[in-house]
Enzyme design. Structure first.
Site, PDB file in Angstrom:
ATOM      1  CD  GLU A  33     -25.886  26.509  10.084  1.00  0.00           C
ATOM      2  OE1 GLU A  33     -25.243  27.343  10.760  1.00  0.00           O
ATOM      3  OE2 GLU A  33     -25.452  25.978   9.054  1.00  0.00           O
ATOM      4  CG  ASP A  41     -22.704  24.760   8.611  1.00  0.00           C
ATOM      5  OD1 ASP A  41     -22.229  25.520   9.467  1.00  0.00           O
ATOM      6  OD2 ASP A  41     -23.207  23.663   8.885  1.00  0.00           O
ATOM      7  CG  ASP A  52     -22.511  22.521   3.545  1.00  0.00           C
ATOM      8  OD1 ASP A  52     -23.260  23.447   3.911  1.00  0.00           O
ATOM      9  OD2 ASP A  52     -22.523  21.400   4.083  1.00  0.00           O
ATOM     10  CD  GLU A  77     -28.707  20.422   3.615  1.00  0.00           C
ATOM     11  OE1 GLU A  77     -29.822  20.225   4.114  1.00  0.00           O
ATOM     12  OE2 GLU A  77     -28.342  19.891   2.553  1.00  0.00           O
ATOM     13  CE1 TYR A 106     -19.940  22.948   8.066  1.00  0.00           C
ATOM     14  CE2 TYR A 106     -19.249  22.382   5.844  1.00  0.00           C
ATOM     15  CZ  TYR A 106     -20.250  22.516   6.791  1.00  0.00           C
ATOM     16  OH  TYR A 106     -21.553  22.230   6.473  1.00  0.00           O
ATOM     17  NE  ARG A 157     -22.766  17.906   7.511  1.00  0.00           N
ATOM     18  CZ  ARG A 157     -23.098  18.491   8.656  1.00  0.00           C
ATOM     19  NH1 ARG A 157     -22.684  19.731   8.896  1.00  0.00           N
ATOM     20  NH2 ARG A 157     -23.834  17.874   9.555  1.00  0.00           N
ATOM     21  CG  HIS A 172     -14.985  23.133   0.901  1.00  0.00           C
ATOM     22  ND1 HIS A 172     -16.038  22.264   1.006  1.00  0.00           N
ATOM     23  CD2 HIS A 172     -15.524  24.328   0.574  1.00  0.00           C
ATOM     24  CE1 HIS A 172     -17.167  22.899   0.750  1.00  0.00           C
ATOM     25  NE2 HIS A 172     -16.878  24.151   0.478  1.00  0.00           N
TER      26      HIS A 172
END
Length: 1019
Positions: A15, A88, A90, A92, A371, A373, A417
């Site tokens: 990203e 990432d 997740d 998203e 990470y 989130r 996670h």
């Protein structure tokens, strides 16, 4: 690239550039890492972008700012053998990976997905050794959430525009978050405090020293820095500890628990304990005056020899305090808010930087945390072992528990996670401090200490409870005091004790007599529920299941940006706009605004990934009843009506009413439009009236008024709108001193070598050391000054924009120089500065139009875009009027208005030419009548109004279209009761009040209604 050397080449897409730099260090040769800069595709900016009749089929478009990125990535992907999508881990990130594969048209065999929880060499190597396909369940879960939010926002917002004010918006999750704050505001308003009384006592353990201690205690209480503010609890505890005294509270009278609801009850008991009342002070309580509540204080002194007090019971026991779990997204945001004062959005921005990688000098770019989130408290086996080794080496075996501490997770946590932790616990915060910004260091220190502390032994306390008794005329009185002493600091060794104030009791023994220094009866009232802080709101969102960890910061930022809530002293207050929008939505969309239903929908959206639910069915479950509610609300939702106020218009003396606009509630004169008196209002509905000052306007000489905007106070000319001069000022209206940037530069105190110079980020100016990044010292701007800003003249690029023919100019942005059209923002054409020579070559070849000398001269003397002749600077005289001599003769066929703008006054005999580009002008008709427009549109946007004979002639040449006459109906106006007229506007038929313009009420025509059943007589 893949074919030249015969070796395998891979393209890795992440990203952000910082993440790309960090990953590139760990990948061997043959890997090219590129950044896509976040999302590359989304639903269209204008329009719903979802086909509701075809099972919510979405239409995705390349984002306007990402077309260049996609072009470059497509070229790199064609030359690569394999494309790794390393976004990432997740949902998203999975959605971004899928959009990239679609936008780049990657075959399934070529696109590989890699995920990692931390950006370390081990994690990166492991991820690239085990690539996999894109997870369609994760993509569907994210896509369903995006579509659902788009449907709610795009279908509810227009309804709010019609019923309340233009520019309002609603969201599936954000509106429920606003409701939490609005509901709390309603609870506070409806709260009625309940009275109770406590009796506290301060005891001296040395009876012989009671008399002098009593005087010392009284003097201590009376010597507070602020006479109106009592001594703080911290100050009282310190005094009591120093003088071997203790404070206790009355808990029992006889065998019954002590309870006093009135001053009379408390006085009776207090006097039995030796308190002598000399008076009763009563003061009004304005906040609750409507309930008749008063503040009462019993004034008196303590007679120590009236009653004998002694220690009846003394117990000490060992208690433990366990360490808190490692941080999740929500707890990190809460802790950073309470301990560091960071907003949720600021915390997430800093955490993103720590995750993606920070340059640590000799170590290179290192991802410092995992990470950020996540809603899991899991920790990897390797990280726990590393933490335990560090604890044993640095603090000793006493601080290391026999087995690792394990923490439970919420039912919604994704167990795959990990919690937020340092990627390498051996990098202590103090070791990395020199390479981090102050805010990065604070957050990393918080995360590191919480992680190490969570694997340490519990802290141990010696907790003591003392019961002090006395025989009185009302029965045996029992006072209770508690205190504790830290016996073993445990995890506090790393995490710190914080700001808690622990009471340490003096040495005592059973049956020991003590002397009262003060018997203190105090009135207490129950308190209303507190307003949400940012930390408390995040906790509420998490506990209620509203949103997900990755969305909390965005939710809080959005509801503030929309003006539905505001922070005052770091607590959220609902605005008038937030309250009326919530009221309308709750009334007509109770299911959407229901907290439990929102939580249920979040769980259903999660199950699309976890249990592979059909995402279309989940959307139908929500949308089908929502659609029915939307149709009903279009008819049944009443517009926000004006509300009466106690204020009168200062211009005409008529009553003023509260009305609504997109910015919120305001006061408006009932004589509008004949009188335009209006005021903004504060949170209590009081008018914000500009205050006159002694400062004269430097342009016209009229007095300046102290006004307020969203950015703070400023001085505005009382001659507005004729004079629009403004001057920055402080809260009292004192003008700020205008300074140049070099006037406030000073030597850097931290490094002693650099100079603190003015820097700007967004709208904020600050001072920063010019030796950055070697020295990262910053300082706020000096008080009482504002910077002189001189806009630099635009630098012509030498050729014209191929879209609108305006000159292209050289601009500078965050990423360096670039070429842009001088017609921005109307024309957003831009090009890379690196290709300037190539464009100039095209000018020489005649492929591009060169910028003429006249336009170049205009740009050199202008600080902004090139303006049309209708909008250029108009010369003014000393008294602020248009200087027609300096303005010169108007262009052929035109006249000047009194404001110095061109206008067509006489009908042209022949062709009328554009004064900007020379093209012919053509007659057109707009909403407000006929006007002349340049035929070279859109390259030239010059337009001109008409007046006098020319306007009469234009009305004959191009008359207004005939609209049907309004028809009187039997429908009563909801505002004034007059009958409504059936009218026809640009968007179709509607009902408007027959008393317009005194009453401007309108409403849509009910479905199925016709003129036949509405009309009673012709208007």
């Amino acid at each position: 690239m893949a074919k030249k050397d015969g070796k395998h080449h891979a393209l890795v897409i992440v990203e952000s550039p910082s993440k790309a730099r960090t990953i590139e260090r760990y990948l061997g040769p043959g890997h090219t890492v590129r950044a896509c800069l976040g999302h590359v595709r989304d639903l269209p900016e204008s329009g719903l972008g979802v086909d509701l009749d075809r099972d919510f089929l979405p239409t995705y478009e390349i984002l306007p700012g990402k077309k260049k990125v996609i072009t470059e990535l497509r070229k790199a992907a064609k030359e690569a053998d394999t494309v790794y999508l390393a976004t990432d881990l997740d949902r998203e990130g999975e959605a971004i990976a899928w959009h990239l594969s679609e936008a780049l048209a990657l075959p399934k065999s070529k696109a590989r997905r890699v995920v990692f929880n931390e950006i370390t060499k081990t994690a990166i190597k492991e991820a690239f050794e085990h690539p996999h396909d894109i997870d369609p369940a994760k993509v569907d879960a994210q896509q369903a959430r995006r579509i659902l939010d788009r449907i709610v926002g795009y279908q509810l917002s227009p309804l709010l525009w019609k019923k309340i004010a233009k520019g309002l918006s609603a969201g599936r999750v954000q509106s429920v978050a606003v409701k939490l704050i609005v509901d709390r505001e309603a609870q506070i308003r409806a709260f009625v405090p309940e009275e109770s009384w406590k009796i506290l006592a301060v005891f001296a353990t040395d009876i012989g020293a009671a008399d002098p201690l009593s005087e010392t205690w009284r003097a201590f209480l009376e010597s507070a820095a602020d006479p109106d503010e009592p001594r703080t609890q911290k100050e009282r505890i310190a005094w009591l500890t120093e003088h071997a005294c203790l404070q206790a509270e009355l808990v029992k009278i006889g065998d019954e628990a002590f309870e006093a609801k009135t001053a009379a009850d408390a006085r009776r008991i207090a006097e039995a304990l030796g308190f002598v009342t000399s008076g009763v002070e009563e003061t009004d309580w304005p906040e609750y005056a409507q309930h008749g509540l008063k503040r009462v204080r019993l004034v008196g002194a303590t007679q120590r020899r009236e009653v004998t007090f002694a220690v009846r019971d003394l117990q000490t026991r060992r208690t433990t305090t366990k360490p808190s779990p490692p941080l999740t997204t929500a707890t990190m945001q809460q802790t950073a808010s309470t301990q560091l004062g960071f907003s949720a959005s600021r915390t997430m921005r800093i955490a993103q930087q720590l995750y993606e990688g920070v340059d640590l000098g000799p170590r290179g770019s290192v991802g410092l945390i995992t990470y950020m989130r996540t809603d899991s408290t899991n920790l990897s086996k390797d990280s726990i072992e590393q933490a335990r080794r560090l604890i044993a080496e640095k603090f000793g075996d006493a601080y290391l528990p026999p087995r690792p501490n394990v923490y439970g997770a919420s039912k919604r946590a994704q167990e795959a996670h990990e919690a937020i932790r340092p990627t390498d616990a051996t990098i202590a915060p103090e070791d990395a401090k020199a390479f981090l910004t102050p805010e990065q260091h604070k957050l990393y220190d918080l995360i590191w200490r919480r992680f190490i502390a969570c694997q340490m032994e519990a802290a141990q306390w010696d907790s003591t409870t003392v019961l002090i008794g006395a025989s009185t005329t009302t029965g045996e009185a029992t006072f209770k005091a508690t205190g504790r002493r830290l016996a073993f600091d445990g995890f506090y060794r790393v995490q710190g004790l914080g700001t808690q104030e622990d009471v340490v009791l003096p040495p005592l023994k059973a049956d020991q007599k003590v002397a009262p220094l003060q018997i203190d009866p105090r009135q207490h009232y129950t308190s209303p529920p507190p307003r949400y802080t940012e930390a408390a709101l995040i906790k509420a969102l998490e506990s209620e299941g509203i949103g997900r960890p990755s969305t909390y910061a965005a939710i809080i930022q959005t509801i503030q940006d929309r003006g539905y809530v505001e922070q005052v002293d770091r607590r959220f207050h609902a605005t008038d706009k937030g309250e009326i929008v919530t009221e309308k939505l709750v009334e007509h969309f109770p299911k959407i605004m229901d907290v439990k239903f929102t939580s249920y929908m979040e769980d259903e959206l999660d199950k699309i990934e976890e249990e592979h639910l059909d995402w279309v069915r989940v959307l139908h479950e929500f949308y089908d009843p929502f659609k029915e509610s939307l149709v009903r609300a279009e008819v049944e939702m009443q517009p926000a009506r004006s509300e009466p106020s106690p204020y009168t218009c200062p211009k005409c003396g008529q009553a003023m009413v509260y009305r609504w606009a997109r910015t919120g509630r305001f006061l408006s004169c009932t004589g509008y439009p004949d009188c335009n008196g209006a005021y903004n209002v504060d949170r209590d509905g009081k008018p914000i009236i500009p205050k006159a000052t002694d400062v004269a306007c430097e342009k016209c000489g009229k007095p300046m008024l102290l006004r307020r905007s969203k950015l703070g106070p400023f001085l505005g000319c009382s001659g507005y709108p004729e004079c629009s001069n403004t001057v920055p000022c402080d809260e009292t209206g004192e003008p700020l001193r205008l300074v140049r940037a070099d006037e406030i530069e000073r030597s850097c105190e931290e490094c002693g070598e650099g100079t603190l110079k003015v820097k700007r980020k967004g709208r904020r100016d600050f001072l920063a050391c010019d030796r950055y990044p070697t020295c990262k010292a910053t300082a706020p701007m000096p008080a009482g000054v504002y910077l002189e800003r001189k806009k630099a003249a635009l630098e012509p690029a030498g050729f014209n924009c191929e879209k609108c023919s305006r000159p292209m100019v050289v601009r500078e942005g965050r990423r360096g120089k670039f070429l842009a059209c001088s017609g921005f923002p109307r024309c957003k054409n831009s090009k890379p500065h690196e290709k300037l020579d190539e464009f100039l070559q095209q000018v020489a070849e005649g492929k591009l139009q060169a910028t003429d000398d006249k336009a170049v001269e205009l740009l050199k003397t202008s600080s902004g875009k090139a303006k049309s002749s209708a909008a250029r600077n108009i010369p003014k005289t000393a008294d602020g009027k248009v200087d027609f001599k300096a303005l010169g003769d108007p262009p052929p066929g035109y006249a000047w208005t009194r404001t110095g703008k061109p206008v067509v006054e006489n009908w042209p005999d022949g062709a009328l030419h554009c004064p900007d580009c020379g093209s012919d002008m053509s007659l057109k008709r707009g909403r407000f009548g006929p006007f002349f427009s340049c035929t070279n549109f859109p390259k030239c946007r010059f337009v001109v109004n008409l007046r006098g004979d020319a306007k009469k002639r234009a009305e004959e040449e191009m008359p207004a279209p005939q609209r049907p006459k309004p028809v009187l109906t039997d429908v009563a106006c909801p505002d004034c009761g007059q009958k409504m007229l059936l009218r026809e506007g640009r968007t179709g038929k509607f009902l408007g009040c027959s008393s317009y313009p005194k009453c401007k009420a309108t409403q849509p025509v009910s479905p199925g209604a016709t003129e036949a059943n509405l009309a009673t007589a012709s208007a």
